[in-house]
Structures are given as C-alpha cells and as structure tokens.
Design a protein around this motif. Structure first.
Motif, PDB file in Angstrom:
ATOM      1  N   ASP A 223       0.816  -1.226   0.000  1.00  0.00           N
ATOM      2  CA  ASP A 223       0.000   0.000   0.000  1.00  0.00           C
ATOM      3  C   ASP A 223       0.845   1.270   0.000  1.00  0.00           C
ATOM      4  OD1 ASP A 223      -2.218  -1.592   0.003  1.00  0.00           O
ATOM      5  OD2 ASP A 223      -2.508  -1.503   2.171  1.00  0.00           O
ATOM      6  N   ARG A 224       2.173   1.118  -0.028  1.00  0.00           N
ATOM      7  CA  ARG A 224       3.117   2.252  -0.022  1.00  0.00           C
ATOM      8  C   ARG A 224       2.830   3.198   1.143  1.00  0.00           C
ATOM      9  NH1 ARG A 224       2.963   0.103  -4.777  1.00  0.00           N
ATOM     10  NH2 ARG A 224       4.220   0.727  -6.569  1.00  0.00           N
ATOM     11  N   GLN A 225       2.563   2.639   2.307  1.00  0.00           N
ATOM     12  CA  GLN A 225       2.073   3.439   3.430  1.00  0.00           C
ATOM     13  C   GLN A 225       2.784   3.082   4.733  1.00  0.00           C
ATOM     14  OE1 GLN A 225      -0.780   5.454   2.845  1.00  0.00           O
ATOM     15  NE2 GLN A 225      -1.154   6.138   4.922  1.00  0.00           N
ATOM     16  N   ILE A 226       3.178   4.120   5.477  1.00  0.00           N
ATOM     17  CA  ILE A 226       3.608   3.906   6.866  1.00  0.00           C
ATOM     18  C   ILE A 226       2.399   4.239   7.732  1.00  0.00           C
ATOM     19  CG2 ILE A 226       5.095   4.727   8.750  1.00  0.00           C
ATOM     20  CD1 ILE A 226       7.248   5.335   6.702  1.00  0.00           C
ATOM     21  N   TYR A 227       2.015   3.331   8.592  1.00  0.00           N
ATOM     22  CA  TYR A 227       0.835   3.582   9.438  1.00  0.00           C
ATOM     23  C   TYR A 227       1.225   4.276  10.741  1.00  0.00           C
ATOM     24  CZ  TYR A 227      -1.486   0.623   6.091  1.00  0.00           C
ATOM     25  OH  TYR A 227      -1.970   0.128   4.922  1.00  0.00           O
ATOM     26  N   GLN A 228       2.344   3.886  11.297  1.00  0.00           N
ATOM     27  CA  GLN A 228       2.758   4.543  12.538  1.00  0.00           C
ATOM     28  C   GLN A 228       4.188   4.192  12.923  1.00  0.00           C
ATOM     29  OE1 GLN A 228       0.466   3.179  15.918  1.00  0.00           O
ATOM     30  NE2 GLN A 228      -0.027   1.238  14.948  1.00  0.00           N
ATOM     31  N   ILE A 229       4.802   5.145  13.646  1.00  0.00           N
ATOM     32  CA  ILE A 229       6.089   4.913  14.307  1.00  0.00           C
ATOM     33  C   ILE A 229       5.901   5.462  15.718  1.00  0.00           C
ATOM     34  CG2 ILE A 229       8.535   5.532  14.411  1.00  0.00           C
ATOM     35  CD1 ILE A 229       8.546   5.748  11.361  1.00  0.00           C
ATOM     36  N   ASN A 230       6.181   4.668  16.715  1.00  0.00           N
ATOM     37  CA  ASN A 230       5.950   5.069  18.104  1.00  0.00           C
ATOM     38  C   ASN A 230       7.150   4.715  18.972  1.00  0.00           C
ATOM     39  OD1 ASN A 230       2.804   5.683  18.690  1.00  0.00           O
ATOM     40  ND2 ASN A 230       3.010   4.262  16.996  1.00  0.00           N
ATOM     41  N   VAL A 231       7.515   5.638  19.842  1.00  0.00           N
ATOM     42  CA  VAL A 231       8.665   5.406  20.730  1.00  0.00           C
ATOM     43  C   VAL A 231       8.245   5.661  22.178  1.00  0.00           C
ATOM     44  CG1 VAL A 231      11.008   6.196  21.318  1.00  0.00           C
ATOM     45  CG2 VAL A 231      10.339   5.983  18.917  1.00  0.00           C
ATOM     46  N   ASP A 232       8.680   4.793  23.076  1.00  0.00           N
ATOM     47  CA  ASP A 232       8.413   4.927  24.513  1.00  0.00           C
ATOM     48  C   ASP A 232       8.837   6.322  24.976  1.00  0.00           C
ATOM     49  OD1 ASP A 232       8.700   4.804  27.366  1.00  0.00           O
ATOM     50  OD2 ASP A 232       8.897   2.629  27.243  1.00  0.00           O
ATOM     51  N   PRO A 233       7.957   7.045  25.701  1.00  0.00           N
ATOM     52  CA  PRO A 233       8.307   8.402  26.153  1.00  0.00           C
ATOM     53  C   PRO A 233       9.645   8.476  26.898  1.00  0.00           C
ATOM     54  CG  PRO A 233       6.053   7.830  26.801  1.00  0.00           C
ATOM     55  CD  PRO A 233       6.608   6.641  26.080  1.00  0.00           C
ATOM     56  N   LYS A 234      10.034   7.388  27.543  1.00  0.00           N
ATOM     57  CA  LYS A 234      11.308   7.380  28.284  1.00  0.00           C
ATOM     58  C   LYS A 234      12.523   7.432  27.359  1.00  0.00           C
ATOM     59  CE  LYS A 234      12.401   4.188  31.402  1.00  0.00           C
ATOM     60  NZ  LYS A 234      12.161   2.885  32.079  1.00  0.00           N
ATOM     61  N   TYR A 235      12.304   7.094  26.083  1.00  0.00           N
ATOM     62  CA  TYR A 235      13.437   6.983  25.143  1.00  0.00           C
ATOM     63  C   TYR A 235      13.342   7.968  23.976  1.00  0.00           C
ATOM     64  CZ  TYR A 235      14.518   2.682  27.626  1.00  0.00           C
ATOM     65  OH  TYR A 235      14.834   1.757  28.594  1.00  0.00           O
ATOM     66  N   LEU A 236      12.533   9.024  24.135  1.00  0.00           N
ATOM     67  CA  LEU A 236      12.388   9.988  23.036  1.00  0.00           C
ATOM     68  C   LEU A 236      13.705  10.723  22.780  1.00  0.00           C
ATOM     69  CD1 LEU A 236       8.873  11.600  23.752  1.00  0.00           C
ATOM     70  CD2 LEU A 236       9.447   9.828  22.084  1.00  0.00           C
ATOM     71  N   ASN A 237      13.857  11.223  21.563  1.00  0.00           N
ATOM     72  CA  ASN A 237      15.021  12.028  21.155  1.00  0.00           C
ATOM     73  C   ASN A 237      16.346  11.294  21.306  1.00  0.00           C
ATOM     74  OD1 ASN A 237      13.457  14.338  20.466  1.00  0.00           O
ATOM     75  ND2 ASN A 237      13.141  14.651  22.657  1.00  0.00           N
ATOM     76  N   GLN A 238      16.323   9.981  21.095  1.00  0.00           N
ATOM     77  CA  GLN A 238      17.561   9.199  21.113  1.00  0.00           C
ATOM     78  C   GLN A 238      17.732   8.461  19.786  1.00  0.00           C
ATOM     79  OE1 GLN A 238      18.186   6.934  24.775  1.00  0.00           O
ATOM     80  NE2 GLN A 238      16.714   8.257  25.808  1.00  0.00           N
ATOM     81  N   ASN A 239      17.096   9.011  18.737  1.00  0.00           N
ATOM     82  CA  ASN A 239      17.231   8.480  17.379  1.00  0.00           C
ATOM     83  C   ASN A 239      16.551   7.134  17.157  1.00  0.00           C
ATOM     84  OD1 ASN A 239      18.356  10.396  15.803  1.00  0.00           O
ATOM     85  ND2 ASN A 239      20.459   9.678  15.988  1.00  0.00           N
ATOM     86  N   ILE A 240      15.707   6.708  18.086  1.00  0.00           N
ATOM     87  CA  ILE A 240      15.067   5.395  17.928  1.00  0.00           C
ATOM     88  C   ILE A 240      13.978   5.463  16.850  1.00  0.00           C
ATOM     89  CG2 ILE A 240      13.690   3.625  19.130  1.00  0.00           C
ATOM     90  CD1 ILE A 240      15.411   4.558  21.652  1.00  0.00           C
ATOM     91  N   GLY A 241      13.216   6.586  16.845  1.00  0.00           N
ATOM     92  CA  GLY A 241      12.219   6.769  15.797  1.00  0.00           C
ATOM     93  C   GLY A 241      12.887   6.771  14.425  1.00  0.00           C
ATOM     94  N   LYS A 242      14.020   7.450  14.335  1.00  0.00           N
ATOM     95  CA  LYS A 242      14.751   7.522  13.063  1.00  0.00           C
ATOM     96  C   LYS A 242      15.238   6.139  12.636  1.00  0.00           C
ATOM     97  CE  LYS A 242      18.411  10.209  10.913  1.00  0.00           C
ATOM     98  NZ  LYS A 242      19.450  11.208  11.150  1.00  0.00           N
ATOM     99  N   ARG A 243      15.728   5.355  13.594  1.00  0.00           N
ATOM    100  CA  ARG A 243      16.201   3.986  13.281  1.00  0.00           C
ATOM    101  C   ARG A 243      15.042   3.120  12.773  1.00  0.00           C
ATOM    102  NH1 ARG A 243      20.368   1.881  16.848  1.00  0.00           N
ATOM    103  NH2 ARG A 243      19.847  -0.117  15.909  1.00  0.00           N
ATOM    104  N   LEU A 244      13.877   3.262  13.413  1.00  0.00           N
ATOM    105  CA  LEU A 244      12.708   2.498  12.950  1.00  0.00           C
ATOM    106  C   LEU A 244      12.363   2.927  11.524  1.00  0.00           C
ATOM    107  CD1 LEU A 244      10.603   2.643  16.240  1.00  0.00           C
ATOM    108  CD2 LEU A 244      11.218   0.520  15.072  1.00  0.00           C
ATOM    109  N   TYR A 245      12.385   4.266  11.289  1.00  0.00           N
ATOM    110  CA  TYR A 245      12.055   4.766   9.960  1.00  0.00           C
ATOM    111  C   TYR A 245      13.029   4.238   8.908  1.00  0.00           C
ATOM    112  CZ  TYR A 245      11.540   7.376   5.814  1.00  0.00           C
ATOM    113  OH  TYR A 245      11.393   7.661   4.474  1.00  0.00           O
ATOM    114  N   GLU A 246      14.333   4.264   9.226  1.00  0.00           N
ATOM    115  CA  GLU A 246      15.336   3.834   8.240  1.00  0.00           C
ATOM    116  C   GLU A 246      15.143   2.354   7.865  1.00  0.00           C
ATOM    117  OE1 GLU A 246      18.748   7.141   9.278  1.00  0.00           O
ATOM    118  OE2 GLU A 246      18.890   5.169  10.213  1.00  0.00           O
ATOM    119  N   TYR A 247      14.772   1.548   8.855  1.00  0.00           N
ATOM    120  CA  TYR A 247      14.497   0.124   8.586  1.00  0.00           C
ATOM    121  C   TYR A 247      13.333   0.023   7.575  1.00  0.00           C
ATOM    122  CZ  TYR A 247      13.497  -4.817   9.676  1.00  0.00           C
ATOM    123  OH  TYR A 247      13.289  -6.180   9.610  1.00  0.00           O
TER     124      TYR A 247
END
Ligand SMILES: CC(C)(COP(=O)(O)OP(=O)(O)OC[C@H]1O[C@@H](n2cnc3c(N)ncnc32)[C@H](O)[C@@H]1OP(=O)(O)O)[C@@H](O)C(=O)NCCC(=O)NCCS
Length: 174
Positions: A79-103
């Motif tokens: 569907d060429r679609q990302i539905y969601q990327i979510n990161v635990d509030p305790k780990y925000l701003n540590q590039n985890i969202g970006k790592r999920l996106y890159e995968y």
C-alpha cells in the motif's frame, strides 16, 4: 544514542507488549495535542485483538533494548504506506524513531517503491519533515464519535525521476 538497540520484525508474541506500549504513548505523548475526548476514543481502539488483526495485512517492527520493546512501527509496502512509528516516552530524542524509519525505508527501497505516504499525528509532523516528508493536506480520521486530526504527508524516494517527469509533463501541457 544507545548502541544496544535492535530493530527486528515483530512476532505475534510481541502483540501484548506493543499494545501496552501504544496505550502508554497515546496517554503520555499524544494527549498533549488532542482533546481528552479524542484520547479516550483513541485508547478504546487500541487492543490486542485489533493489533492481531492488523498483523494479517501489514508489517510490524519493534525496537528492542535488552529484550524490552521500547518502540514499534507499522507499514505496508504493497500500500506504499507507513501507518505509525511510536517510541516509549522514556526513550524519546535518542534516534530510535529515526532507526525504525530507516528500517522501513530500506524495505520500500528494496521493493523499488518510488513514494511513501503516511498520515502523521499533529505532534509528529516535525519528525517526519526531518526525515524528508512533505505536507500534503490536513485530514480527519474518523474514530467513533470524535475524529482525529492528522496531516497527510509524502516522501519521494526517486527525486530526480520525479523532476524529469514533472518537466516532461509541463512540456507536453505547454
Ligand atoms: C514522533 C516520534 C516517533 C519521534 O521519535 P524519536 O525517537 O523521539 O525521534 P528521533 O530521536 O529519532 O528524532 C529524529 C530527528 O527528528 C527530530 N524530532 C523528533 N521528534 C520531533 C518532533 N516531534 N518535532 C520535530 N522534530 C522532531 C529530532 O530532533 C531528530 O532530529 P536530528 O536528526 O536533527 O537530531 C515520537 O515522538 C513518538 O513516538 N511520538 C508519539 C507517537 C506518534 O505520534 N507517532 C507518530 C504516529 S504517525
């Protein structure tokens, strides 16, 4: 940034942890951008049954640290679609969202997909803009009584092709 983070495909045994984490994120992060009524209906929609159902027609990935799930993503190459990327509030701003996106982006590139679409929550627009997405329009995603305001965004993975194509179209229209 933490180095011992692993990004992997989710398995059905992860459904409970994903559901619990999603509820926590909506309560603690999204709640700053949406009304209590919207948050209440949103939380009602998040259940192990719903996640299990969505495992059938989309890909789920998790970010894990010492076997603990601290983030997740959901997408569909078909569907060429990302539905969601979510990161635990305790780990925000540590590039985890970006790592999920890159995968996820690698998955699209490996399948030679030219464009990715997504509907962003109001709070995540800046995050997706950092990753190269552009705003298309505001949309209302229907819950039960309430609707969730979201921002439709897209990213081209083949920028130069699009420019050439755009030029050709302009030429044929002139
Ligand atoms: C949006 C979200 C996934 C970002 O995750 P994160 O792990 O904190 O983001 P990262 O640390 O990987 O950030 C990557 C870059 O985006 C920037 N960024 C992160 N969140 C941002 C935000 N809300 N607004 C603007 N920029 C943001 C970071 O500063 C970083 O920039 P840099 O590369 O210049 O350093 C996280 O805030 C979240 O889970 N939000 C709640 C759930 C949600 O609404 N998800 C979107 C569903 S569509």
């Amino acid at each position: 940034m933490k180095n011992n983070i692993q990004i992997r495909k989710a398995k059905t045994k992860d459904i409970r942890a994903i559901t619990k984490l999603h509820k926590k994120i909506v309560s603690e992060v999204n709640s700053a951008f949406y009304s209590p009524e919207v948050i209440k209906e949103w939380l009602n929609k998040i259940s192990e049954g719903n996640v299990n159902h969505q495992f059938q027609n989309s890909v789920w990935i998790v970010a894990e640290i010492d076997s603990k799930i601290i983030g997740f993503g959901q997408y569909s190459v078909k569907d060429r679609q990302i539905y969601q990327i979510n990161v635990d509030p305790k780990y925000l701003n540590q590039n985890i969202g970006k790592r999920l996106y890159e995968y996820i982006e690698n998955g699209f590139k490996n399948n030679e997909i030219g464009k990715i679409n997504l509907n962003s929550t109001l709070n995540a627009v800046g995050f997706y803009q950092k990753l190269g997405f552009e705003i298309v329009q505001e949309i209302n995603f229907k819950l039960s009584r309430q609707s969730l305001k979201m921002i439709k965004m897209e990213k081209s993975l083949r920028k130069d092709c699009q420019v050439v194509l755009g030029r050709d179209i302009r030429k044929s229209l002139s």
